[in-house]
Design a protein around this motif. Structure first.
Motif, PDB file in Angstrom:
ATOM      1  N   ARG A  95       0.817  -1.203   0.000  1.00 33.62           N
ATOM      2  CA  ARG A  95       0.000   0.000   0.000  1.00 33.62           C
ATOM      3  C   ARG A  95       0.855   1.258   0.000  1.00 33.62           C
ATOM      4  NH1 ARG A  95      -3.917  -0.279   4.600  1.00 33.62           N
ATOM      5  NH2 ARG A  95      -3.616  -2.511   4.439  1.00 33.62           N
ATOM      6  N   LEU A 147       4.555   7.011  -6.200  1.00 30.79           N
ATOM      7  CA  LEU A 147       3.440   6.471  -6.939  1.00 30.79           C
ATOM      8  C   LEU A 147       2.211   7.311  -6.698  1.00 30.79           C
ATOM      9  CD1 LEU A 147       2.691   4.075  -8.657  1.00 30.79           C
ATOM     10  CD2 LEU A 147       1.140   3.802  -6.774  1.00 30.79           C
ATOM     11  N   PRO A 148       1.688   7.872  -7.724  1.00 27.99           N
ATOM     12  CA  PRO A 148       0.611   8.817  -7.524  1.00 27.99           C
ATOM     13  C   PRO A 148      -0.725   8.242  -7.888  1.00 27.99           C
ATOM     14  CG  PRO A 148       1.470   9.057  -9.653  1.00 27.99           C
ATOM     15  CD  PRO A 148       2.003   7.778  -9.111  1.00 27.99           C
ATOM     16  N   LEU A 149      -0.860   6.928  -7.926  1.00 31.40           N
ATOM     17  CA  LEU A 149      -2.133   6.391  -8.370  1.00 31.40           C
ATOM     18  C   LEU A 149      -3.160   6.806  -7.320  1.00 31.40           C
ATOM     19  CD1 LEU A 149      -1.013   2.894  -9.640  1.00 31.40           C
ATOM     20  CD2 LEU A 149      -1.447   4.922 -10.973  1.00 31.40           C
ATOM     21  N   ARG A 150      -3.369   8.104  -7.276  1.00 31.09           N
ATOM     22  CA  ARG A 150      -4.193   8.708  -6.223  1.00 31.09           C
ATOM     23  C   ARG A 150      -5.615   8.204  -6.315  1.00 31.09           C
ATOM     24  NH1 ARG A 150      -1.283  12.855  -8.852  1.00 31.09           N
ATOM     25  NH2 ARG A 150      -3.055  12.826 -10.232  1.00 31.09           N
ATOM     26  N   ILE A 151      -6.199   8.410  -7.463  1.00 31.64           N
ATOM     27  CA  ILE A 151      -7.581   8.000  -7.673  1.00 31.64           C
ATOM     28  C   ILE A 151      -7.587   7.287  -9.027  1.00 31.64           C
ATOM     29  CG2 ILE A 151      -9.969   8.738  -7.804  1.00 31.64           C
ATOM     30  CD1 ILE A 151      -9.137  11.304  -6.379  1.00 31.64           C
ATOM     31  N   PRO A 152      -7.008   6.095  -9.083  1.00 33.81           N
ATOM     32  CA  PRO A 152      -6.707   5.529 -10.388  1.00 33.81           C
ATOM     33  C   PRO A 152      -7.915   5.036 -11.160  1.00 33.81           C
ATOM     34  CG  PRO A 152      -6.126   3.998  -8.675  1.00 33.81           C
ATOM     35  CD  PRO A 152      -6.584   5.246  -7.998  1.00 33.81           C
ATOM     36  N   THR A 153      -8.998   4.791 -10.507  1.00 30.21           N
ATOM     37  CA  THR A 153     -10.101   4.176 -11.244  1.00 30.21           C
ATOM     38  C   THR A 153     -11.392   4.910 -10.987  1.00 30.21           C
ATOM     39  OG1 THR A 153     -10.700   2.751  -9.438  1.00 30.21           O
ATOM     40  CG2 THR A 153      -9.068   1.901 -10.967  1.00 30.21           C
ATOM     41  N   ARG A 205     -13.865   3.517  -9.994  1.00 33.24           N
ATOM     42  CA  ARG A 205     -14.284   2.951  -8.722  1.00 33.24           C
ATOM     43  C   ARG A 205     -13.943   3.908  -7.577  1.00 33.24           C
ATOM     44  NH1 ARG A 205     -11.956  -1.950  -9.930  1.00 33.24           N
ATOM     45  NH2 ARG A 205     -10.232  -1.664  -8.521  1.00 33.24           N
ATOM     46  N   GLU A 228      -8.551  -4.470  -5.732  1.00 39.13           N
ATOM     47  CA  GLU A 228      -7.483  -4.583  -6.723  1.00 39.13           C
ATOM     48  C   GLU A 228      -6.655  -5.842  -6.480  1.00 39.13           C
ATOM     49  OE1 GLU A 228      -6.045  -0.608  -5.958  1.00 39.13           O
ATOM     50  OE2 GLU A 228      -6.477  -0.010  -8.005  1.00 39.13           O
ATOM     51  N   ASP A 255      -8.797  -8.831  -7.502  1.00 45.03           N
ATOM     52  CA  ASP A 255      -8.811  -8.975  -8.967  1.00 45.03           C
ATOM     53  C   ASP A 255      -7.577  -9.727  -9.443  1.00 45.03           C
ATOM     54  OD1 ASP A 255     -11.244  -7.764  -9.588  1.00 45.03           O
ATOM     55  OD2 ASP A 255     -10.377  -5.766  -9.770  1.00 45.03           O
ATOM     56  N   ALA A 256      -6.432  -9.436  -8.836  1.00 43.80           N
ATOM     57  CA  ALA A 256      -5.185 -10.111  -9.222  1.00 43.80           C
ATOM     58  C   ALA A 256      -5.231 -11.596  -8.858  1.00 43.80           C
ATOM     59  CB  ALA A 256      -3.986  -9.433  -8.562  1.00 43.80           C
ATOM     60  N   VAL A 289       1.277  -6.361  -6.786  1.00 43.02           N
ATOM     61  CA  VAL A 289       0.158  -5.425  -6.986  1.00 43.02           C
ATOM     62  C   VAL A 289       0.481  -4.275  -6.051  1.00 43.02           C
ATOM     63  CG1 VAL A 289      -2.346  -5.109  -6.879  1.00 43.02           C
ATOM     64  CG2 VAL A 289      -1.394  -7.339  -7.450  1.00 43.02           C
ATOM     65  N   ASP A 290       1.418  -3.442  -6.498  1.00 44.46           N
ATOM     66  CA  ASP A 290       2.087  -2.564  -5.542  1.00 44.46           C
ATOM     67  C   ASP A 290       2.317  -1.157  -6.065  1.00 44.46           C
ATOM     68  OD1 ASP A 290       4.023  -2.944  -7.438  1.00 44.46           O
ATOM     69  OD2 ASP A 290       5.567  -3.655  -6.058  1.00 44.46           O
ATOM     70  N   GLY A 291       1.613  -0.814  -7.138  1.00 44.24           N
ATOM     71  CA  GLY A 291       1.771   0.532  -7.660  1.00 44.24           C
ATOM     72  C   GLY A 291       3.191   0.859  -8.092  1.00 44.24           C
ATOM     73  N   ALA A 306       4.173   7.368 -14.134  1.00 50.67           N
ATOM     74  CA  ALA A 306       3.201   7.193 -13.045  1.00 50.67           C
ATOM     75  C   ALA A 306       2.446   8.488 -12.731  1.00 50.67           C
ATOM     76  CB  ALA A 306       3.886   6.636 -11.798  1.00 50.67           C
ATOM     77  N   PRO A 307       3.111   9.647 -12.723  1.00 48.03           N
ATOM     78  CA  PRO A 307       2.351  10.875 -12.443  1.00 48.03           C
ATOM     79  C   PRO A 307       1.244  11.158 -13.458  1.00 48.03           C
ATOM     80  CG  PRO A 307       4.711  11.265 -12.253  1.00 48.03           C
ATOM     81  CD  PRO A 307       4.547   9.905 -12.845  1.00 48.03           C
ATOM     82  N   GLN A 333      -0.675   8.842 -14.536  1.00 53.25           N
ATOM     83  CA  GLN A 333      -1.610   7.728 -14.390  1.00 53.25           C
ATOM     84  C   GLN A 333      -1.510   6.761 -15.566  1.00 53.25           C
ATOM     85  OE1 GLN A 333      -3.495   7.479 -11.595  1.00 53.25           O
ATOM     86  NE2 GLN A 333      -2.777   9.438 -10.832  1.00 53.25           N
ATOM     87  N   PHE A 342      -5.579  -8.495 -19.130  1.00 56.35           N
ATOM     88  CA  PHE A 342      -5.689  -8.193 -17.689  1.00 56.35           C
ATOM     89  C   PHE A 342      -4.867  -6.952 -17.337  1.00 56.35           C
ATOM     90  CE2 PHE A 342      -3.663  -8.563 -13.486  1.00 56.35           C
ATOM     91  CZ  PHE A 342      -4.788  -8.402 -12.688  1.00 56.35           C
ATOM     92  N   ALA A 387      -8.894  -3.827 -13.873  1.00 57.87           N
ATOM     93  CA  ALA A 387      -8.666  -4.801 -12.802  1.00 57.87           C
ATOM     94  C   ALA A 387      -7.218  -4.728 -12.314  1.00 57.87           C
ATOM     95  CB  ALA A 387      -9.003  -6.209 -13.278  1.00 57.87           C
ATOM     96  N   SER A 408      -5.496  -1.942 -11.919  1.00 56.33           N
ATOM     97  CA  SER A 408      -5.283  -0.496 -11.765  1.00 56.33           C
ATOM     98  C   SER A 408      -4.177  -0.126 -10.773  1.00 56.33           C
ATOM     99  CB  SER A 408      -6.595   0.182 -11.365  1.00 56.33           C
ATOM    100  OG  SER A 408      -7.136  -0.467 -10.226  1.00 56.33           O
ATOM    101  N   TYR A 409      -3.736  -1.049  -9.930  1.00 58.08           N
ATOM    102  CA  TYR A 409      -2.613  -0.741  -9.022  1.00 58.08           C
ATOM    103  C   TYR A 409      -1.353  -1.493  -9.431  1.00 58.08           C
ATOM    104  CZ  TYR A 409      -0.731   1.214  -4.695  1.00 58.08           C
ATOM    105  OH  TYR A 409      -0.005   1.935  -3.782  1.00 58.08           O
ATOM    106  N   VAL A 410      -1.330  -1.998 -10.657  1.00 59.00           N
ATOM    107  CA  VAL A 410      -0.175  -2.763 -11.139  1.00 59.00           C
ATOM    108  C   VAL A 410       0.592  -1.910 -12.138  1.00 59.00           C
ATOM    109  CG1 VAL A 410       0.578  -4.847 -12.333  1.00 59.00           C
ATOM    110  CG2 VAL A 410      -1.424  -4.940 -10.830  1.00 59.00           C
ATOM    111  N   THR A 411       1.795  -1.531 -11.785  1.00 57.27           N
ATOM    112  CA  THR A 411       2.655  -0.855 -12.762  1.00 57.27           C
ATOM    113  C   THR A 411       4.113  -1.226 -12.504  1.00 57.27           C
ATOM    114  OG1 THR A 411       3.080   1.227 -13.924  1.00 57.27           O
ATOM    115  CG2 THR A 411       3.029   1.339 -11.516  1.00 57.27           C
TER     116      THR A 411
END
Lengths: 155, 245
Positions: free
Chosen positions: A92, A101-107, A109, A126, A129-130, A148-150, B171-172, B174, B223, B228, B230-233
């Motif tokens: 997290r 990692l800025p996936l602030r509001i990535p989806t 959802r 998330e 899903d993985a 699954v770690d941004g 990443a910035p 998205q 995938f 699904a 969305s937190y994988v990069t």
């Protein structure tokens, strides 16, 4: 967060028991049942801390490294029974090497659910899903530790 | 994976090859609209068969001007770009002693710079959309060494490096960037590269005891491209039947 000098044997044992011994026992019992069905898929749960070192969480990380090792070894051993064994490695916290990692509001959802609790549920979704993907869709993937770690372990 | 790519506009390169053709069909089944590109126009019939949801553009990934055309076509026909799958590649057998620098440069031109060209071309469109997903298709040759694959293998290692660096830098925006590492897949390019060994021998090396069908690799790309993941990069996803455990 425990400095290694302050790590009690009880804390160490609890972390190893649930994570390493627990995963090991689960596979010990799952695999014969899957063999009887002619195949199967296992997804264990580790952490990004099972892929990269973690200061102040040495026992936790050691236990999660063990989960990754158990997964990979079991995968090699049971591939011939058409059983795949993978492990999901969530995190997290953002990256360690400078790129945040800025996936602030990535989806969408998350856009719909901006509260902290909802964001936490979205994060769990998330990971779920993985897990679903590794068990259902990744039919040629085994012995793989999937982050699954941004991007935490990629930096 | 019904609906996994619903509403997404996807560009797939190398779409006339064995892997690309299957990926194209599964992407549309997953609800995506599709721009298929290849310098070989053999995939155009697939786009025609799919109908309104697909467009074929004749395109060489090393041609930067042509990349702008691809993105323009995607924007004009489907309204933008959400996903880029860098699938085009060249493969072949070479030895260290017999490798002229020009030949190594050619592997890099297609397998690495071709992917970079694509990322550069789609980035403005993805920024406009506020997010994007890029999936690079490498190989387990980006994880292990194989005698006789120095050119292909070195370029695929480099593609892995490009993937991680792009993940960090984008990443910035998205924009997620991930890597697929297929092992032995039953498609002509891989069959040819593995020719001296043969399919039976290769399957015997794989813990799962078989080679992959191309749809198994395509599902992984779908995938990683979908929300699904969305937190994988910056991640690598191996699909090798356990060969590189």
């Amino acid at each position: 967060m425990t400095p290694i000098g302050a790590l009690s044997i009880d804390e160490y044992a609890a972390l190893m028991d649930v994570n390493a011994r627990g995963t090991s026992l689960a596979m010990k019992h799952e695999i014969p049942a899957m063999r009887a069905r002619g195949g199967g898929a296992i997804c264990n749960c580790a952490s990004a801390a099972g892929l990269i070192p973690s200061a102040l969480q040495v026992a936790y990380a050691g236990a999660k490294f063990a989960v990754v090792g158990l997964t990979r070894g079991a995968a090699l051993e049971v591939a011939k029974y058409n059983i795949r064994v993978n492990v999901v490695c969530p995190a997290r916290r953002p990256a360690r090497c400078g790129w945040t990692l800025p996936l602030r509001i990535p989806t969408a959802r998350r856009l719909r659910s901006p509260s902290t609790r909802s964001a936490e549920l979205a994060r769990r979704r998330e990971v779920a899903d993985a897990v679903l993907f590794l068990c259902r869709d990744a039919t040629f993937t085994t012995g793989h530790a999937f982050p699954v770690d941004g991007g935490r372990t990629a930096g | 994976m019904n609906g996994a790519l619903s509403g997404k506009v996807v560009i797939v390169t190398g779409a006339s090859g064995g892997q690309g053709r299957i990926a194209a069909q599964l992407i549309v089944e997953a609800g995506g609209t599709l721009v298929m590109t290849d310098r070989d126009t053999g995939g155009a019939d697939i786009a025609t068969m799919i109908g309104e949801s697909a467009l074929f553009v004749e395109h060489d990934v090393t041609d930067r001007v042509a990349w702008d055309r691809v993105v323009a076509a995607a924007t004009e026909r489907f309204g933008g770009v959400d996903v880029l799958i860098n699938n085009a590649a060249i493969a072949g057998r070479d030895t260290i002693e017999g490798m002229p620098p020009e030949r190594l440069a050619r592997y890099f031109e297609v397998n690495v710079i071709g992917a970079l060209n694509g990322i550069q071309a789609v980035l403005p469109a993805m920024r406009t959309r506020g997010a994007g997903a890029i999936v690079n298709i490498a190989s387990i040759s980006a994880l292990r060494a194989t005698p006789g694959l120095v050119g292909y293998g070195t370029s695929k290692w480099a593609l892995g490096g490009l993937t991680r660096n792009a993940a960090a830098e984008l990443a910035p925006d998205q924009v997620r960037v991930n890597l697929v590492l297929p092992g032995a897949v039953d498609v002509p390019m891989i069959r040819d590269a593995a020719a001296p060994a043969g399919k039976q021998y290769v399957a015997a090396q794989v813990p799962l005891g078989r080679v992959a069908e191309p749809h198994e690799i395509a599902r992984i790309a779908i995938f990683l491209a979908s929300d699904a993941a969305s937190y994988v990069t910056g991640a690598e996803l191996r699909a090798d039947g356990g060969w590189c455990v």
